[in-house]
Motif scaffolding. Structure first.
Motif, short mmCIF file in Angstrom:
data_model
loop_
_atom_site.label_atom_id
_atom_site.label_comp_id
_atom_site.label_asym_id
_atom_site.label_seq_id
_atom_site.Cartn_x
_atom_site.Cartn_y
_atom_site.Cartn_z
N ALA A 50 0.83 -1.20 0.00
CA ALA A 50 0.00 0.00 0.00
C ALA A 50 0.87 1.26 0.00
O ALA A 50 0.55 2.25 -0.66
N PHE A 51 1.98 1.19 0.75
CA PHE A 51 2.90 2.32 0.79
C PHE A 51 3.44 2.63 -0.61
O PHE A 51 3.36 3.76 -1.08
N TRP A 52 3.98 1.58 -1.26
CA TRP A 52 4.60 1.80 -2.57
C TRP A 52 3.56 2.18 -3.63
O TRP A 52 3.86 2.94 -4.55
N LYS A 53 2.36 1.68 -3.48
CA LYS A 53 1.31 2.01 -4.43
C LYS A 53 0.97 3.50 -4.30
O LYS A 53 0.84 4.21 -5.30
N ALA A 54 0.86 3.95 -3.07
CA ALA A 54 0.58 5.37 -2.83
C ALA A 54 1.73 6.24 -3.33
O ALA A 54 1.52 7.33 -3.87
N MET A 55 2.96 5.75 -3.16
CA MET A 55 4.13 6.49 -3.66
C MET A 55 4.02 6.66 -5.18
O MET A 55 4.27 7.73 -5.72
N GLU A 56 3.66 5.56 -5.82
CA GLU A 56 3.57 5.60 -7.29
C GLU A 56 2.48 6.55 -7.76
O GLU A 56 2.65 7.25 -8.76
N GLU A 57 1.40 6.59 -7.01
CA GLU A 57 0.31 7.50 -7.38
C GLU A 57 0.74 8.96 -7.30
O GLU A 57 0.43 9.77 -8.15
N GLU A 58 1.49 9.27 -6.24
CA GLU A 58 1.93 10.66 -6.04
C GLU A 58 3.10 11.02 -6.93
O GLU A 58 3.26 12.16 -7.36
N MET A 59 3.98 10.04 -7.16
CA MET A 59 5.23 10.30 -7.88
C MET A 59 5.51 9.10 -8.79
O MET A 59 6.23 8.19 -8.42
N PRO A 60 4.90 9.12 -9.98
CA PRO A 60 4.99 7.94 -10.84
C PRO A 60 6.42 7.46 -11.13
O PRO A 60 6.63 6.27 -11.33
N ASP A 61 7.39 8.36 -11.14
CA ASP A 61 8.77 7.94 -11.44
C ASP A 61 9.62 7.82 -10.17
O ASP A 61 10.82 8.05 -10.19
#
Ligand SMILES: [Zn+2]
Length: 222
Positions: A194-205
């Protein structure tokens, strides 16, 4: 090979290269000279490779050696001026880089640069943390800036954010990754999916930015 032996209350021995490129062997109090010699001999290859690597790094990255300082992703020229006050001063601008007013004492110079980074970090990292906290709808308690060897940031259970002042060597978009990562921990206190998914949503790269630190982080020498 020359090395420094430190006898300590400890269970196992350790070998490390310190910041002055000295080999430091920490051993339990009861360890014999023969055993210490044997231990060092067994790790000779590691010691020599590490020493060589650190020497290269020092010669190519240390600002006093090279006359250039990595700040916000760019190498800036560093010039020294005879300062008549004992306190010294660091002046930075984008045309001439760093001007350091100093008595010439190395310890003073390093202290001044560290202070400059710390002051800039305090302002800049707070701004960014505030921005991301607002975006994620979370709140942190306080921010601490410290100089650490390799850890770029952390977030405590109490909601305290801590940043390594050396991240100011990185370009601003890379710094943003560290800040978002720590602020994100206020929402997910772990490295779960969930953490990494949220990271990707906020900062795709975010992966590219994360790798930047793995690849270039060792050059952050202040
Ligand atoms: Zn983390």
């Amino acid at each position: 090979m020359e090395y420094i032996i430190i006898k300590q209350k400890r269970k196992t021995a350790s070998i490390a290269i310190d910041k002055d490129l000295r080999v430091v062997v920490k051993v339990p109090k009861y360890m014999s000279q023969t055993a210490i010699k044997k231990l060092v001999a067994e790790h000779e290859t590691w010691i020599e490779t590490t020493l060589k690597k650190k020497k290269v790094l020092y010669e190519t990255q240390d600002f006093i050696k090279t006359g250039r300082l990595l700040y916000l992703g760019n190498y800036w020229p560093v010039t020294f001026e005879n300062g008549n006050n004992q306190q010294g001063k660091v002046v930075f601008n984008e045309t001439s880089g760093f001007k350091i007013q100093t008595t010439g004492d190395e310890k003073q110079i390093r202290g001044l640069v560290e202070l400059f980074f710390k002051e800039r970090a305090k302002i800049y990292l707070k701004e960014l943390s505030d921005e991301y906290a607002a975006r994620l709808g979370v709140q942190y308690h306080k921010i601490t800036i410290r100089k650490q060897a390799t850890r770029w940031g952390s977030c405590s259970r109490q909601g305290n954010l801590s940043y390594n002042l050396k991240i100011l060597c990185a370009p601003t978009d890379m710094i943003a990754y560290v800040v978002l990562h720590e602020v994100m921990h206020l929402r997910h206190f772990n490295h779960s999916q969930a953490f990494w998914k949220a990271m990707e949503e906020e900062m795709p790269d975010y992966k590219r930015r994360m790798n930047y630190f793995k690849q270039f982080g060792q050059n952050f020498m202040i």
